[in-house]
Design an enzyme around this catalytic site. Structure first.
Site, mmCIF file in Angstrom:
data_model
loop_
_atom_site.group_PDB
_atom_site.id
_atom_site.type_symbol
_atom_site.label_atom_id
_atom_site.label_comp_id
_atom_site.label_asym_id
_atom_site.label_seq_id
_atom_site.Cartn_x
_atom_site.Cartn_y
_atom_site.Cartn_z
ATOM 1 N N HIS A 3 118.414 46.689 -52.460
ATOM 2 C CA HIS A 3 118.377 46.631 -51.015
ATOM 3 C C HIS A 3 119.496 47.581 -50.388
ATOM 4 O O HIS A 3 120.514 47.495 -51.114
ATOM 5 C CB HIS A 3 118.506 45.473 -50.377
ATOM 6 N N ASP A 37 122.830 39.431 -54.570
ATOM 7 C CA ASP A 37 121.940 39.261 -53.236
ATOM 8 C C ASP A 37 120.900 38.422 -53.512
ATOM 9 O O ASP A 37 119.952 38.597 -54.329
ATOM 10 C CB ASP A 37 121.672 40.754 -53.079
ATOM 11 N N GLN A 54 115.955 37.085 -51.136
ATOM 12 C CA GLN A 54 114.709 37.030 -51.598
ATOM 13 C C GLN A 54 114.535 35.790 -52.874
ATOM 14 O O GLN A 54 113.445 35.584 -53.216
ATOM 15 C CB GLN A 54 114.047 38.243 -52.167
ATOM 16 N N LYS A 79 114.984 34.505 -43.177
ATOM 17 C CA LYS A 79 114.180 34.081 -44.408
ATOM 18 C C LYS A 79 113.711 32.966 -45.064
ATOM 19 O O LYS A 79 112.936 32.968 -45.981
ATOM 20 C CB LYS A 79 114.537 35.317 -45.485
ATOM 21 N N CYS A 127 113.616 49.173 -47.260
ATOM 22 C CA CYS A 127 114.937 49.235 -47.180
ATOM 23 C C CYS A 127 115.334 49.554 -49.057
ATOM 24 O O CYS A 127 116.570 49.324 -49.324
ATOM 25 C CB CYS A 127 115.850 48.141 -46.999
#
Length: 427
Positions: free
Chosen positions: A143, A220, A223, A246, A385
């Site tokens: 991302h 990261d 997700q 999220k 992104c």
């Protein structure tokens, strides 16, 4: 939804959906115009969860209760409201630490999003530690929050930015990773789950590679934390970032997990109130972790909301959430790959997280998204992104349907039906 069909889901979807008032909305037409014909509207099918999930009543209520009952600044007042707010804010850190397997609140820094968490480490550690001859290793599926941050940090420090290749199946080329990560590597920054391909990366192996060469590892988790059980202790990453919005929480809050001894060695990213212990005209001393990285009035209401969101997810069970999304992702993959004119990106449906990115031949992703919107199906269209990844895929944009704990097979079918309508329009 009949009871026999309900039993096929790992979650009680009917009960879950009742907690999300926005899912009762009908959309379409000019809904702001008084007297608009409601026949022009359709029930919302929300499939843009990788961008932002929806928020259950109990989270909304927790935030409202903070503002109604004990709205005050934290760590600054002796009065009752300030003490109550301070306890709630500190408890939110403790709850996050427990949820992701951190050793304590000292390892949990609240930011305004995952992007700021990445920048915090890049500024507080990267600008001070990287130099010419060093390298930072990322993946081609990063991302922009990771890729741009470390790319620009490398430019400022003279370090080299390297990128692990993505193979034709949408997986990382781990042989290439072993070539790139060497004794000059100082940081390996990788996305746990790709927000475009749905790939679940072998992050434990990447962390081990980084540590074998004396480098730090940053993952990261934007997700992953909302969608599957995550234990940062087991992963052994030095840093891990994710966002509240999220995972059924409010916007405006992100989390940086960092190993305590690493955070202790780092200088603050922002200066000002709350992050200091003592100030003179000549120098300042920093507050203990995690407060030394939370300058100014912090994200108090958002922290309260995130605490409530984590309680909600824990009540459902993250294993159940993951199983539910995996079922939907596999079903969507199977349905979309029935068509020769639909290209789906990433690994097979039984080997991905809960999202599917695709393109319909001859139809730009933005046009397809617009037609889907006419059917009240909300998806994401664009590069998500991940512009460099789309360059590697050879497409300017893609359409992404992303699922969460309140979505159903019927909604996937509505997505496919809407795609068929677009196919007819552009035939």
């Amino acid at each position: 939804m009949g009871s026999s069909q309900q039993e096929q889901y790992p979650l009680d979807v009917d009960a879950v959906r009742e907690e999300f008032p926005i899912l009762d909305r009908k959309v379409g037409g000019d809904v702001t115009t008084p007297g608009e014909d409601e026949n022009d509207t359709k029930p919302l099918v929300y499939l843009d969860n990788a961008a932002t999930s929806q928020t259950p009543d109990r989270v909304i209520d927790a935030i409202a209760d903070y503002y109604r009952s004990y709205n005050a600044n934290v760590h600054r007042g002796i009065h009752h409201l300030s003490q109550e707010a301070s306890v709630a804010y500190e408890n939110a850190h403790d709850r996050v630490a427990e949820f992701v397997g951190a050793d304590g609140r000292e390892e949990v820094v609240f930011t305004k999003n995952a992007t700021e968490a990445e920048n915090l480490v890049a500024y507080a550690w990267g600008l001070n530690e990287l130099e010419p001859g060093d390298n930072v290793v990322m993946t081609q599926m990063e991302h922009h929050a990771s890729l741009v941050t470390w790319q620009q940090t490398a430019k400022k420090t003279g370090a080299e930015a390297r990128y692990i290749r993505v193979d034709d199946d949408g997986r990382l080329d781990m042989d290439h990773a072993r070539e790139l990560i060497d004794d000059d590597t100082r940081m390996v920054s990788a996305v746990h789950v790709s927000n475009t391909l749905g790939t679940v990366n072998p992050v434990s192996e990447l962390v081990d590679l980084a540590h074998d060469h004396g480098a730090y590892a940053f993952l990261d988790g934007a997700q992953s934390v909302p969608h599957m059980p995550v234990d940062v202790g087991e992963l052994d990453a030095d840093f891990y970032a994710f966002s509240g919005h999220k995972m059924c929480g409010p916007t405006g809050i992100g989390v940086l997990y960092g190993k305590e001894h690493v955070l202790e060695e780092m200088e603050p990213y922002l200066y000002g109130g709350s992050m200091i212990r003592r100030v003179s005209f000549d120098d300042s001393e920093w507050e203990d972790l995690p407060w030394k990285f939370e300058a100014g009035t912090p994200v108090i209401a958002q922290g309260v909301g995130l605490h409530a969101a984590i309680d909600y997810l824990d009540d459902l069970g993250m294993e159940n959430v993951h199983a539910h999304e995996s079922l939907l992702a596999e079903y969507a993959y199977d349905r979309l790959t029935e068509f020769d004119d639909v290209e789906v990106y990433g690994p097979p449906g039984d080997d991905r997280a809960g999202l599917v990115s695709f393109n319909l031949d001859g139809v730009h992703a933005h046009d397809l998204s617009s037609i889907l919107n006419d059917h009240a199906v909300a998806v994401r269209a664009g590069d998500h992104c991940t512009q460099p990844l789309h360059d590697e895929l050879g497409v300017a944009a893609s359409t992404r349907a992303s699922f969460y704990l309140y979505n159903t097979r019927e909604e996937v079918d509505q997505l496919v039906d809407a795609i068929d309508d677009a196919r007819q329009l552009f035939a």
